[in-house]
Design a protein around this motif. Structure first.
Motif, PDB file in Angstrom:
ATOM      1  N   SER A 177       0.244   6.773  -1.596  1.00  0.00           N
ATOM      2  CA  SER A 177      -0.864   6.505  -2.601  1.00  0.00           C
ATOM      3  C   SER A 177      -0.891   5.143  -3.380  1.00  0.00           C
ATOM      4  CB  SER A 177      -0.626   7.808  -3.775  1.00  0.00           C
ATOM      5  OG  SER A 177       0.595   7.433  -4.265  1.00  0.00           O
ATOM      6  N   PHE A 178      -0.008   4.495  -3.105  1.00  0.00           N
ATOM      7  CA  PHE A 178       0.042   2.891  -3.610  1.00  0.00           C
ATOM      8  C   PHE A 178      -1.195   2.239  -2.770  1.00  0.00           C
ATOM      9  CE2 PHE A 178       4.657   2.706  -5.337  1.00  0.00           C
ATOM     10  CZ  PHE A 178       4.139   2.987  -6.519  1.00  0.00           C
ATOM     11  N   ALA A 179      -1.505   2.572  -1.653  1.00  0.00           N
ATOM     12  CA  ALA A 179      -2.402   1.700  -0.709  1.00  0.00           C
ATOM     13  C   ALA A 179      -3.786   2.091  -1.281  1.00  0.00           C
ATOM     14  CB  ALA A 179      -2.271   1.972   0.670  1.00  0.00           C
ATOM     15  N   GLU A 180      -4.151   3.112  -2.218  1.00  0.00           N
ATOM     16  CA  GLU A 180      -5.442   3.590  -2.425  1.00  0.00           C
ATOM     17  C   GLU A 180      -5.921   2.493  -3.443  1.00  0.00           C
ATOM     18  OE1 GLU A 180      -4.038   8.182  -2.447  1.00  0.00           O
ATOM     19  OE2 GLU A 180      -4.430   7.045  -4.231  1.00  0.00           O
ATOM     20  N   ALA A 181      -7.383   2.448  -3.190  1.00  0.00           N
ATOM     21  CA  ALA A 181      -8.261   1.864  -4.339  1.00  0.00           C
ATOM     22  C   ALA A 181      -8.541   2.662  -5.195  1.00  0.00           C
ATOM     23  CB  ALA A 181      -9.561   1.054  -3.612  1.00  0.00           C
ATOM     24  N   ASP A 182      -9.084   2.275  -6.306  1.00  0.00           N
ATOM     25  CA  ASP A 182      -9.532   3.260  -7.408  1.00  0.00           C
ATOM     26  C   ASP A 182     -10.487   4.294  -7.052  1.00  0.00           C
ATOM     27  OD1 ASP A 182      -7.833   1.639  -9.285  1.00  0.00           O
ATOM     28  OD2 ASP A 182      -9.772   0.684 -10.050  1.00  0.00           O
ATOM     29  N   ASP A 183     -11.162   4.276  -6.113  1.00  0.00           N
ATOM     30  CA  ASP A 183     -11.800   5.265  -5.560  1.00  0.00           C
ATOM     31  C   ASP A 183     -11.656   5.861  -4.367  1.00  0.00           C
ATOM     32  OD1 ASP A 183     -12.505   3.167  -3.709  1.00  0.00           O
ATOM     33  OD2 ASP A 183     -14.409   3.393  -3.424  1.00  0.00           O
ATOM     34  N   GLN A 184     -10.161   5.680  -4.203  1.00  0.00           N
ATOM     35  CA  GLN A 184      -9.483   6.467  -3.101  1.00  0.00           C
ATOM     36  C   GLN A 184      -8.396   7.207  -3.680  1.00  0.00           C
ATOM     37  OE1 GLN A 184      -8.679   3.024  -0.506  1.00  0.00           O
ATOM     38  NE2 GLN A 184      -9.926   4.037   0.898  1.00  0.00           N
ATOM     39  N   ARG A 185      -8.482   7.445  -4.866  1.00  0.00           N
ATOM     40  CA  ARG A 185      -7.064   8.002  -5.680  1.00  0.00           C
ATOM     41  C   ARG A 185      -6.880   9.568  -5.180  1.00  0.00           C
ATOM     42  NH1 ARG A 185      -6.963   6.521 -11.769  1.00  0.00           N
ATOM     43  NH2 ARG A 185      -5.205   8.097 -11.762  1.00  0.00           N
ATOM     44  N   GLY A 186      -5.992   9.716  -4.392  1.00  0.00           N
ATOM     45  CA  GLY A 186      -5.616  10.964  -3.886  1.00  0.00           C
ATOM     46  C   GLY A 186      -6.134  11.121  -2.438  1.00  0.00           C
ATOM     47  N   ARG A 196       3.460   8.430  26.114  1.00  0.00           N
ATOM     48  CA  ARG A 196       2.643   8.939  25.266  1.00  0.00           C
ATOM     49  C   ARG A 196       2.115   7.969  24.253  1.00  0.00           C
ATOM     50  NH1 ARG A 196      -0.409  13.621  25.368  1.00  0.00           N
ATOM     51  NH2 ARG A 196       1.209  14.617  26.193  1.00  0.00           N
ATOM     52  N   PHE A 197       2.679   6.945  23.796  1.00  0.00           N
ATOM     53  CA  PHE A 197       2.555   6.354  22.551  1.00  0.00           C
ATOM     54  C   PHE A 197       2.417   4.720  23.025  1.00  0.00           C
ATOM     55  CE2 PHE A 197       4.351   9.807  20.768  1.00  0.00           C
ATOM     56  CZ  PHE A 197       3.832  10.263  19.814  1.00  0.00           C
ATOM     57  N   SER A 198       2.658   4.390  24.114  1.00  0.00           N
ATOM     58  CA  SER A 198       2.333   2.859  24.456  1.00  0.00           C
ATOM     59  C   SER A 198       1.007   2.306  24.503  1.00  0.00           C
ATOM     60  CB  SER A 198       2.980   2.463  25.938  1.00  0.00           C
ATOM     61  OG  SER A 198       4.385   2.799  25.921  1.00  0.00           O
ATOM     62  N   ASP A 199      -0.013   3.506  24.530  1.00  0.00           N
ATOM     63  CA  ASP A 199      -1.329   2.797  24.621  1.00  0.00           C
ATOM     64  C   ASP A 199      -1.902   2.748  23.199  1.00  0.00           C
ATOM     65  OD1 ASP A 199      -1.585   5.601  24.427  1.00  0.00           O
ATOM     66  OD2 ASP A 199      -3.283   5.870  25.738  1.00  0.00           O
ATOM     67  N   TRP A 200      -1.386   3.136  22.197  1.00  0.00           N
ATOM     68  CA  TRP A 200      -1.815   3.459  20.742  1.00  0.00           C
ATOM     69  C   TRP A 200      -1.946   1.845  20.324  1.00  0.00           C
ATOM     70  CZ3 TRP A 200       1.539   5.618  16.337  1.00  0.00           C
ATOM     71  CH2 TRP A 200       0.823   5.490  15.193  1.00  0.00           C
ATOM     72  N   LYS A 201      -3.256   1.497  19.913  1.00  0.00           N
ATOM     73  CA  LYS A 201      -3.484   0.431  19.107  1.00  0.00           C
ATOM     74  C   LYS A 201      -4.127   0.562  17.941  1.00  0.00           C
ATOM     75  CE  LYS A 201      -4.121  -2.008  23.369  1.00  0.00           C
ATOM     76  NZ  LYS A 201      -4.988  -2.837  24.375  1.00  0.00           N
ATOM     77  N   GLY A 202      -3.763  -0.274  16.870  1.00  0.00           N
ATOM     78  CA  GLY A 202      -4.567  -0.153  15.454  1.00  0.00           C
ATOM     79  C   GLY A 202      -6.139  -0.372  15.761  1.00  0.00           C
ATOM     80  N   ARG A 203      -6.873   0.238  14.930  1.00  0.00           N
ATOM     81  CA  ARG A 203      -8.208   0.115  14.910  1.00  0.00           C
ATOM     82  C   ARG A 203      -8.843  -0.777  13.851  1.00  0.00           C
ATOM     83  NH1 ARG A 203      -9.112   5.049  14.453  1.00  0.00           N
ATOM     84  NH2 ARG A 203      -9.325   5.662  16.622  1.00  0.00           N
ATOM     85  N   GLY A 204      -9.272  -1.851  13.908  1.00  0.00           N
ATOM     86  CA  GLY A 204      -9.837  -2.729  12.887  1.00  0.00           C
ATOM     87  C   GLY A 204      -8.809  -3.605  12.338  1.00  0.00           C
ATOM     88  N   PRO A 205      -9.113  -4.251  11.161  1.00  0.00           N
ATOM     89  CA  PRO A 205      -8.268  -4.955  10.440  1.00  0.00           C
ATOM     90  C   PRO A 205      -6.872  -4.322   9.990  1.00  0.00           C
ATOM     91  CG  PRO A 205     -10.097  -4.895   9.305  1.00  0.00           C
ATOM     92  CD  PRO A 205     -10.471  -4.310  10.613  1.00  0.00           C
ATOM     93  N   ALA A 206      -5.827  -4.521   9.834  1.00  0.00           N
ATOM     94  CA  ALA A 206      -4.372  -3.993   9.378  1.00  0.00           C
ATOM     95  C   ALA A 206      -4.750  -3.952   7.877  1.00  0.00           C
ATOM     96  CB  ALA A 206      -3.443  -4.542   9.878  1.00  0.00           C
ATOM     97  N   GLY A 207      -4.210  -3.230   7.124  1.00  0.00           N
ATOM     98  CA  GLY A 207      -4.035  -3.044   5.704  1.00  0.00           C
ATOM     99  C   GLY A 207      -2.954  -4.071   5.221  1.00  0.00           C
ATOM    100  N   ALA A 208      -2.935  -4.394   4.153  1.00  0.00           N
ATOM    101  CA  ALA A 208      -1.945  -5.201   3.268  1.00  0.00           C
ATOM    102  C   ALA A 208      -0.977  -4.332   2.668  1.00  0.00           C
ATOM    103  CB  ALA A 208      -2.409  -6.297   2.439  1.00  0.00           C
ATOM    104  N   ASP A 209       0.127  -4.981   2.407  1.00  0.00           N
ATOM    105  CA  ASP A 209       0.854  -4.137   1.608  1.00  0.00           C
ATOM    106  C   ASP A 209       0.542  -4.095   0.167  1.00  0.00           C
ATOM    107  OD1 ASP A 209       2.927  -3.817   3.636  1.00  0.00           O
ATOM    108  OD2 ASP A 209       4.170  -5.558   3.098  1.00  0.00           O
ATOM    109  N   SER A 210       0.742  -3.003  -0.382  1.00  0.00           N
ATOM    110  CA  SER A 210       0.322  -2.794  -1.752  1.00  0.00           C
ATOM    111  C   SER A 210       0.647  -3.537  -2.955  1.00  0.00           C
ATOM    112  CB  SER A 210       0.420  -1.169  -2.019  1.00  0.00           C
ATOM    113  OG  SER A 210       0.040  -0.528  -0.962  1.00  0.00           O
ATOM    114  N   GLU A 211       0.118  -4.197  -3.649  1.00  0.00           N
ATOM    115  CA  GLU A 211       0.448  -4.873  -4.898  1.00  0.00           C
ATOM    116  C   GLU A 211       0.499  -3.928  -6.089  1.00  0.00           C
ATOM    117  OE1 GLU A 211       2.356  -6.779  -7.359  1.00  0.00           O
ATOM    118  OE2 GLU A 211       2.149  -7.588  -5.560  1.00  0.00           O
ATOM    119  N   ILE A 212       1.823  -3.674  -6.706  1.00  0.00           N
ATOM    120  CA  ILE A 212       1.778  -2.596  -7.735  1.00  0.00           C
ATOM    121  C   ILE A 212       2.191  -3.149  -8.954  1.00  0.00           C
ATOM    122  CG2 ILE A 212       2.049  -0.830  -5.848  1.00  0.00           C
ATOM    123  CD1 ILE A 212       5.244  -0.879  -6.870  1.00  0.00           C
ATOM    124  N   GLY A 213       2.309  -4.247  -9.091  1.00  0.00           N
ATOM    125  CA  GLY A 213       2.876  -4.959 -10.482  1.00  0.00           C
ATOM    126  C   GLY A 213       4.237  -4.687 -10.719  1.00  0.00           C
TER     127      GLY A 213
END
Length: 962
Positions: free
Chosen positions: A95-104, A272-289
Motif C-alpha cells: 500500500s505504500f506504492a499507492e497514490a492518494d487516488d489509489q488507496r486500497g 515458465r518465467f524466463s520470458d516474463w518482462k515488465g510492461r511499461g516504465p518501472a515504478g519507483a520505491d515509495s517515499e514514506i517520510g
C-alpha cells in the motif's frame, strides 16, 4: 486478505490468550556490505539474495536462483508433510506504492489476481484449483501489507500436473492479469464487504497509534484496506497502473518447498518465467517520510468501550544498516536476552495478586529502513492505566540502571538452548509451509537463511560470554540514543485531564527512584515421586491403526501411537472423568474456574515459579476442563516426557488454588466481556450457543458478575471426587519409545490410588435440545451502523452415524461453494460467506447445519433470501457433479493430509479405550465421503434443510437505520 502489520515482536509469555495490539510494525534490518568471508557461494543468485558477503553459512540444501529478468527463486526439498508442495510468490509492493487516488488498490489488485488472466477466464481459477483438491482460503490465499504482496498455494500432492498448474497460475498473476473493468466493478462489493468487516475498534486503535507515533510519515494513511471512496470509484486504469509498474520480475520472488526434485522444478521455473518482462516504465520505491527524532515527549489517548485497557511507551532513533554476520548475531543475542528478561519481569509482575497489569511486553521494530523503535507496554487492569504506566516506565529504568541478575540470564539461555536443541532434533521434519514463509522473509536480503545446526553452533559460541554484566551492557547500549518517550493509553472511558494528565503521570513516574532487583533462588520441582510405579494388567493392540492400549492395576488407561511425523515431538493428552458435565442447569458455572486451574499453580509452586523451575525444558503447564473431562494436552519431547507427565499429575493431586491466580482471572474477565458486543461476530459468539440449546443455562454466556463472584473454595468440593477417584485415560502420540511412555505413566498416574474403571456416562447431563422457538432473533452489537451478520441454523443430529455425518459435512461444503458463488461472486455482498455442519459427539441427537454471511445492514433481506434459495435448490435437484467434485476433492485431500499429523491422531488416541467405536471414523471416513452421490446429498437436504425448521439469528448495530 490483508497482511498483519506485525512481523516480529518480543512479547511476554502469558498463561491465557489476550488480544494485544502491537505497538508498532516490525520490519527486518537492511544488510549492509561486509567483508567477504568466503564461506558462501559468490554466484549471481547469492548476491541477489544478499548472502554472498556474509560469514554466516547459508543453508546448502536450498537452491537459490535469479533469472536474467531479475526474478529470484528458492527451492528446498522437504518431505513434511509427505507428497505435498508449498508455493509462495512475493511482490515487492504494497500500500505504500499507492497514490492518494489509489488507496486500497494494492489490496484490490490482490483480489483481481483471482478474477481473470490471459489463460484463465474470470471465475475459473478457484474452480480449477478446487477440482484439483485445493480449498479456497485454506490452500489458496494471498495477503497485502505496506510493502509486499504474497500469493500462496499449498498443493495437496507433488504431481507434475499440480506443480505445473501452480507455476502457471503464479506466472499468470505476475504478468497476465486482464483487470477487466467489468470484473473490477463486480469485485468492488466484495472488497467493501471485507473493509466493512475489518472496521473494528482494534483497527481504529491501530490507525490512531500509527498516526500518533509516526507523525511525518504516510503510514497511518496507507492502511492496506484503503478508503471506501477509492474502492467504490477507482477506474480499472488506476489498478492497471499499479500492476504494470510494480508486478514485474525484478520485484518478484518465487519460493517452492516440498516433496520434489529441485533440479526438475528449477527447469520448470526457467521454462515458465524466463520470458516474463515488465510492461511499461518501472515504478519507483515509495517515499514514506520519517519520524521527527527531535520531537518532545508527548501523550495520546484512545477511547473505545470495547478496547482492552493498555499502556505503551515508545521511542525512536534513526535506522542503521547492520550486516548479518556472526559478530552481529552474537551482539543481537545479548540484546535479545536482555529484552526477554525484561518481558519475563513484566510477566512475573502480572501474576502478583495486586498487580495493575494482566501481561506486559518489550517490543522492538526496524521500520522500513527508516527508524528503530523500542516499546514497552502492558495490558492494564480496567481503570488502572496510571499505575500500569508507572509500572512499565519504572521497570524499564530499573533494567537500564541496575541491569539483570545471573539467574535471569541463565533462565533465558536455558530456554534458548532447549529451543535450538529441539530445532536441530527436528530438522528432518520441519514443516514446508514454515520454511517457505521464512524464505519469503529472507527474500528482502536482510538475513541469511541457515540450518538449525548453524543457529545452534552460533549460539553455543556466544553463550559462554553472556553473563549478567554482558547482557546488561548490551541492553543499555540497545536503549541508548532514543528520542523522547511517547506515552499512549487506550481505555474504555475518557481519561480525566486527557493527554496532559497522561504526560504528567509519565513525568511523575520518572521522578520515582528504582531499586535493584532481588535475586531469588529456584527451588527443585517438588513432585518428582508418586509412590510405587503402577503395574500393567492389560496390553492390547489395534494393529491396523498402530495403537497400543495399556491398563494399569489402578485402572488408569494409556493409549499410545508412535509416529515419525515430527522428530522428537510427543503429544500427551490427559482426560479425567468429570468436566463441564458436572455443571447443572441450576448452577451452570459450577466448574467454570476449572478451566483456569493452571493459573492457580501447585501447592508447592506458583505458576511463575514453575516457569523458572522448568526453564530449559520442553514442558508446558496444561490443565483445564473440557465437556466431559478435566485435564488437557501438551507437546513435549521424548527427553522431557516424564517430567511433563509429573507436572500434569501434580495438577491433579496437588492443585494450588492460589489467590494470585484468582486475582488474575478477575482482572482478565472485565476486559474480555467489554468486547462481547463490539462486533456482529462477538455478539453472536456470546448469545447464539444459548439460543440454539433452547436457552439451556449451561450453553449460555454467564453474566460477568456471576463469574467475578466465583472462587477456588467453591470449586474444590465440586471437583474433589473426580480428582481423587475419577477414571483416567491418557493418550500419547509422537516420536517416543512405547516402553518409555509406559514407564513414565506407570511412575505418575499409574502410581495413584485406585481409580474408577470407566467414565460415568452422565446421561442426564448430556441432554441438549435444539431451540423449540424458531422465531427470528435479532442481536444488537455496538459497532458501525452498516455492520451486520445473518446466520440460518437447521437442526440436524449428532455424529454417531458415520455415513450420514460425513455426507452432512460434504453437503455443508457444497452449500459453502454455492453461497460463495451467489453472495460473493454474483451479488458482491459478502467477503466470506460460510456454511458448516456442527454434529455433537457429546450430546446425543444434538447438532445443526448452518449458513452465515457478514453483510451490509441494507443487504440483510437479500442475503437471507439467497440462503433460503440455496437450501431450496439443494432440496429440489441433485447437486451438479462438477460442484460436488469441487466440494469433495479438497475435503478428501484435507482428510488425507491430516492423517500425517500428530494432532489428528491424538483425537482418536486420547479416547481409544473409552470410545473404541470411534476408531472406525479414521478407517472409513474418507471412503464415506468418496462414496457420497448427488442423490445422497439431495436426500439429506430434503430431510434437514427445511424452511419451517430453520432458525434465523441476525446481528445488527445499535446505530442501524439511524
Amino acid at each position: 486478505m490483508i497482511k498483519s502489520l506485525v512481523r516480529r515482536a518480543s512479547t511476554a509469555l502469558s498463561p491465557f490468550v489476550l488480544l494485544i495490539a502491537s505497538t508498532a510494525p516490525v520490519y527486518a534490518k537492511e544488510a549492509a556490505p561486509a567483508a567477504a568471508a568466503g564461506v558462501n557461494p559468490q554466484t549471481d543468485a547469492a548476491k541477489a539474495w544478499n548472502f554472498a558477503i556474509s560469514d554466516v553459512p547459508v543453508d546448502p540444501n536450498i537452491v537459490f536462483g535469479i533469472l536474467p529478468n531479475g526474478m529470484k527463486y528458492a527451492l528446498l526439498a522437504n518431505s513434511t508433510p509427505k507428497d505435498s508442495v508449498v508455493l509462495r510468490m512475493r511482490f515487492d509492493v504494497g500500500s505504500f506504492a499507492e497514490a492518494d487516488d489509489q488507496r486500497g488498490l494494492a489490496h484490490f489488485l490482490e483480489h483481481m489476481a483471482f478474477n481473470g488472466s490471459t489463460n484463465v477466464p474470470e471465475g475459473e481459477m478457484i474452480k480449477l484449483l478446487e477440482r484439483k483438491g485445493l480449498a479456497f482460503g485454506a490452500d489458496t490465499n494471498a495477503s497485502t501489507g505496506f510493502d509486499q504482496t504474497v500469493y500462496q498455494l499449498d498443493l495437496p500432492n507433488a504431481s507434475d500436473d499440480l506443480i505445473d498448474t501452480g507455476l502457471m497460475l503464479m506466472r499468470e498473476t505476475g504478468g497476465e492479469l486482464t483487470i477487466d473493468p467489468a470484473a473490477v466493478d463486480r469485485e468492488r462489493g466484495i472488497i467493501l464487504s471485507e473493509r466493512r468487516a475489518r472496521d473494528t475498534y482494534q483497527l481504529r486503535s491501530l490507525i490512531d497509534q500509527l498516526d500518533f507515533q509516526m507523525k511525518g510519515m504516510t503510514v497511518a494513511n496507507r492502511i492496506p484496506v484503503g478508503t471506501e471512496e477509492v474502492i467504490k470509484t477507482a477506474p480499472a486504469a488506476r489498478l492497471r497502473d499499479l500492476y504494470d509498474r510494480y508486478y514485474r520480475p525484478e520485484r518478484a520472488t518465487l519460493v517452492l518447498v516440498g516433496d520434489f526434485d529441485p533440479a526438475a522444478i528449477e527447469a520448470k521455473i526457467k521454462a515458465r518465467f524466463s520470458d516474463w518482462k515488465g510492461r511499461g516504465p518501472a515504478g519507483a520505491d515509495s517515499e514514506i517520510g520519517n519520524v521527527d527524532y527531535a520531537r518532545a515527549a508527548a501523550a495520546d489517548d484512545f477511547v473505545d468501550p470495547a478496547i482492552q485497557d493498555s499502556v505503551t511507551i515508545a521511542a525512536f532513533k534513526p535506522w542503521v544498516q547492520k550486516a548479518d554476520t556472526k559478530a552481529q548475531r552474537s551482539s543481537d543475542l545479548a540484546e535479545d536476552i536482555g529484552e526477554a528478561i525484561f518481558s519475563r519481569r513484566l510477566a512475573k509482575i502480572a501474576l502478583n495478586e495486586d498487580s495493575p497489569i494482566l501481561t506486559g511486553y518489550f517490543g522492538e521494530a526496524a521500520g522500513w529502513k527508516k527508524f528503530e523503535q523500542v516499546t514497552v507496554g502492558a495490558i492494564a487492569k480496567e481503570g488502572a492505566w496510571k499505575d500500569a504506566l508507572a509500572l512499565i516506565e519504572q521497570e524499564q529504568r530499573r533494567a537500564i540502571e541496575h541491569g539483570f541478575t545471573q539467574a535471569e540470564v541463565d533462565e533465558q539461555l536455558a530456554n534458548r538452548r532447549t529451543a535450538l536443541k529441539n530445532a536441530v532434533s527436528g530438522v528432518t521434519t520441519r514443516r514446508s509451509d514454515g520454511l517457505a514463509d521464512a524464505l519469503i522473509s529472507a527474500a528482502e536480503g536482510d538475513f541469511v537463511f541457515v540450518r538449525p545446526e548453524t543457529s545452534q553452533a552460533l549460539f553455543e559460541a556466544a553463550a559462554p560470554s553472556l553473563n549478567a554484566a554482558a547482557v546488561t551492557a548490551a541492553f543499555r547500549q540497545r536503549m541508548s540514543g532514543f528520542s523522547a518517550p511517547l506515552a499512549r493509553v487506550a481505555v474504555k472511558k475518557p481519561v480525566e485531564g486527557g493527554t496532559d494528565a497522561i504526560l504528567a503521570a509519565l513525568r511523575a513516574s520518572m521522578q520515582v527512584p528504582v531499586a535493584a532487583p532481588t535475586e531469588a533462588a529456584n527451588a527443585a520441582f517438588a513432585y518428582d515421586s508418586f509412590r510405587t510405579p503402577g503395574k500393567v494388567v492389560g496390553d492390547t493392540r489395534v494393529e491396523d491403526l498402530g495403537i497400543r492400549r495399556i491398563r494399569f492395576a489402578n485402572n488408569v488407561m494409556l493409549n499410545i501411537k508412535k509416529t515419525d511425523f515430527q522428530k522428537d515431538k510427543v503429544m500427551l493428552s490427559l482426560r479425567v472423568d468429570g468436566g463441564n458435565l458436572l455443571a447443572t442447569r441450576d448452577d451452570p458455572t459450577k466448574v467454570s474456574l476449572a478451566g483456569s486451574l493452571v493459573l492457580g499453580g501447585l501447592e508447592a509452586h506458583s505458576l511463575d515459579e514453575l516457569r523458572s523451575i522448568l526453564a530449559g525444558k520442553t514442558i508446558s503447564p496444561a490443565f483445564g476442563n473440557a465437556t466431559d473431562s478435566f485435564g488437557g494436552s501438551a507437546v513435549t519431547s521424548p527427553e522431557d516426557f516424564g517430567l511433563q507427565a509429573k507436572l500434569m499429575a501434580a495438577y491433579l493431586t496437588h492443585p494450588g488454588y492460589r489467590p494470585d491466580g484468582l486475582a488474575l482471572i478477575r482482572r482478565v474477565l472485565p476486559q474480555q466481556y467489554a468486547a462481547n458486543d463490539a462486533t456482529p461476530a462477538a455478539v453472536l459468539g456470546r448469545d447464539a450457543g444459548g439460543i440454539l440449546a433452547n436457552d439451556d443455562p449451561r450453553s449460555q454466556t454467564p453474566p460477568l458478575d456471576k463469574l467475578m463472584a466465583l472462587d477456588w473454595a467453591q470449586l474444590k468440593p465440586v471437583i474433589a471426587d473426580s480428582f481423587a477417584h475419577g477414571a483416567i485415560e491418557i493418550g500419547v502420540v509422537g516420536d517416543i519409545d512405547e516402553q518409555a511412555a509406559i514407564d513414565a505413566i506407570a511412575a505418575t498416574f499409574g502410581a495413584l490410588p485406585d481409580r474408577h474403571a470407566a467414565f460415568d456416562p452422565r446421561a442426564d447431563a448430556r441432554m441438549r435440545q435444539f431451540a423449540t422457538d424458531r422465531s427470528e432473533r435479532t442481536l444488537i452489537h455496538k459497532g458501525p451502523a452498516e455492520q451486520a451478520e445473518v446466520r440460518v441454523y437447521w437442526p440436524a443430529r449428532d455424529d454417531s452415524d458415520l455415513s450420514e455425518a460425513m455426507r452432512l459435512n460434504l453437503l455443508s461444503r457444497v452449500m459453502q461453494l454455492k453461497l460463495t458463488e451467489e453472495l460473493r461472486e454474483k451479488l458482491g455482498e459478502s467477503y466470506s460467506p460460510g456454511a458448516a455442519a456442527s454434529l455433537s459427539d457429546e450430546f446425543p441427537g444434538y447438532g445443526h447445519l448452518f449458513a452465515a454471511s457478514n453483510v451490509d445492514y441494507k443487504h440483510l433481506a437479500t442475503t437471507r433470501a439467497a440462503i433460503f434459495a440455496i437450501a431450496k435448490e439443494l432440496r429440489d435437484a441433485p447437486v451438479d457433479p462438477d460442484l460436488l467434485d469441487r466440494a469433495r476433492k479438497p475435503l478428501v485431500e484435507a482428510m488425507t493430509k491430516s492423517r500425517r499429523e500428530n494432532a489428528y491422531w491424538l483425537n482418536y488416541v486420547a479416547e481409544a479405550t473409552t470410545h473404541a467405536d470411534r476408531l472406525d471414523r479414521s478407517r472409513k471416513g474418507i471412503g464415506e465421503v468418496e462414496a457420497a452421490t448427488p442423490a445422497d446429498l439431495q436426500a439429506l437436504a430434503r430431510r434437514y434443510l427445511l424452511d419451517d425448521k430453520a432458525l434465523v439469528i441476525k446481528a445488527v448495530s445499535d446505530k442501524a437505520g439511524k
